[in-house]
Design a protein around this motif. Structure first.
Motif: not given
Length: 391
Positions: A42, A88-89, A91-93, A95-96, A116
């Motif tokens: 990603t 936000r992005a 944080h999301t990615w 974690r992924w 992050r």
């Protein structure tokens, strides 16, 4: 934690194609090479108005966060200003991801995703592309010092490994990191299927006709943004009637009426590869770049190289008789280009050297394999297992 899924890599780059520039091109090719080895990639980057995204690549997801590009428009400094969606992005990615890999620490996207990763103890890696850039603006120089001395230092110290392409950046990263261990010379690769010498004099003539270039003039190619760091002004100052100058990159606001100066604008990789094959010499009198990707591409295309005598080239062992490493001085640049324009035998020898050096030294497969090794070392220490990838 044990898993049978592929390795998940979050690459973070402030810009990404179709925006034109060295960092984004490296990030795109790195993403493609990792995906080809079986990783899920990603890319977290900026979304700019009116940009047309390139065709998707299997295994590569591109997440674009809205950003404004006003700083680059006004000053030539490529620094997108992200909106609130960046955090936000990130944080999301993060974690992924199994690993987070930043491209340079100067940019907001790297700050957010890197912080992050540190907070969640996700293995963090950095490719530090440049050291401090000698910019004519005191404000730009002050911002560089402020960023690298604070969040940049924190990210470099929090990373598992820092990858660089030359010794100058290695020394810079080591100083900020507080130690040289974990700072690794890691050359970029070159797509030699795309960047290769012209097959014949006929192909060169056809490409020149396509681009509206003289069939019988010596053509000196410059690929990059029209900014002081890249040496754009030095190229213009070195103009001489013995050769034509060909510029590929963002078109400057004011261009010369000189018929021997050709501004072709920002171009994609396929188009730039044609220009390498159409021209006779590649010149890039840039500063604090070491071994830029465009120099590697030009070598793969078999062009004689004229570039700045940067200490960052030292670890590559270039033959100075076959690569012109010169001072950033317009008179020296002009004299060097005139000498090459009048010596086709020397150009041919330098051309052969460039192509052979690139073939031996610059491989995206080898580049991606090394990244995968260090990623997996970090994951093994965490007890994370992912599936294997092709050799």
């Amino acid at each position: 934690m044990t898993s049978s899924r592929p390795l998940r890599v979050l690459l973070v780059a402030h810009y990404y194609p179709p925006h034109v520039g060295g960092i984004e091109n490296v990030a795109a090719r790195q993403a493609r090479a990792l995906a080809a080895r079986g990783a899920e990639v990603t890319v977290l980057t900026s979304a700019l108005p009116a940009a047309v995204a390139p065709s998707p690549v299997a295994g590569v997801r591109v997440v674009r966060v809205p950003a404004r590009n006003g700083i680059e428009d006004r000053t030539g400094v490529p620094f997108p200003m992200f909106g609130r969606g960046l955090h936000r992005a990130a944080h999301t990615w993060a974690r992924w991801a199994d690993v987070v890999h930043l491209h340079d620490t100067l940019y907001m996207s790297s700050w957010s995703a890197g912080w992050r990763a540190i907070r969640t103890r996700t293995p963090l890696f950095v490719t530090q592309h440049v050291a401090l850039v000698e910019h004519p603006s005191a404000v730009v120089r002050a911002v560089q010092h402020a960023v690298y001395g604070t969040i940049g230092r924190r990210l470099l110290r929090g990373s598992r490994a820092v990858f660089v392409v030359n010794d100058s950046v290695a020394a810079f990263a080591g100083r900020l990191r507080g130690r040289r261990d974990g700072v690794e010379l890691h050359p970029n690769g070159v797509d030699t299927a795309l960047f290769h010498p012209a097959s014949s004099a006929g192909e060169r003539r056809r490409l020149r006709e396509r681009w509206g270039l003289s069939p019988d003039r010596v053509l000196v190619l410059f690929v990059g943004r029209p900014v002081p760091k890249k040496g754009y002004g030095l190229m213009l100052a070195a103009r001489h009637h013995d050769y034509d100058l060909v510029f590929a990159g963002e078109r400057p606001k004011h261009t010369s009426d000189d018929p021997g100066v050709h501004h072709l604008g920002a171009l994609g990789s396929d188009e730039v590869s044609e220009l390498y094959r159409a021209c006779d010499v590649f010149a890039l009198p840039s500063t604090t770049e070491g071994f830029p990707l465009t120099v590697q591409e030009a070598m793969a295309a078999g062009l004689p190289i004229v570039t700045t005598d940067d200490p960052g080239y030292s670890s590559y062992g270039l033959d100075r008789a076959q690569v012109a490493l010169i001072d950033r001085d317009p008179a020296v640049l002009r004299a060097t280009l005139r000498a090459l324009a009048g010596d086709p035998a020397r150009r041919e020898a330098m051309s052969r050297y460039s192509a052979a050096f690139a073939e031996a030294q610059f491989s995206w497969q080898r580049h991606a394999h090394r990244l995968e090794e260090v990623y997996r070392e970090a994951l093994t220490e965490r007890g994370t297992t992912v599936t294997g990838t092709p050799a």
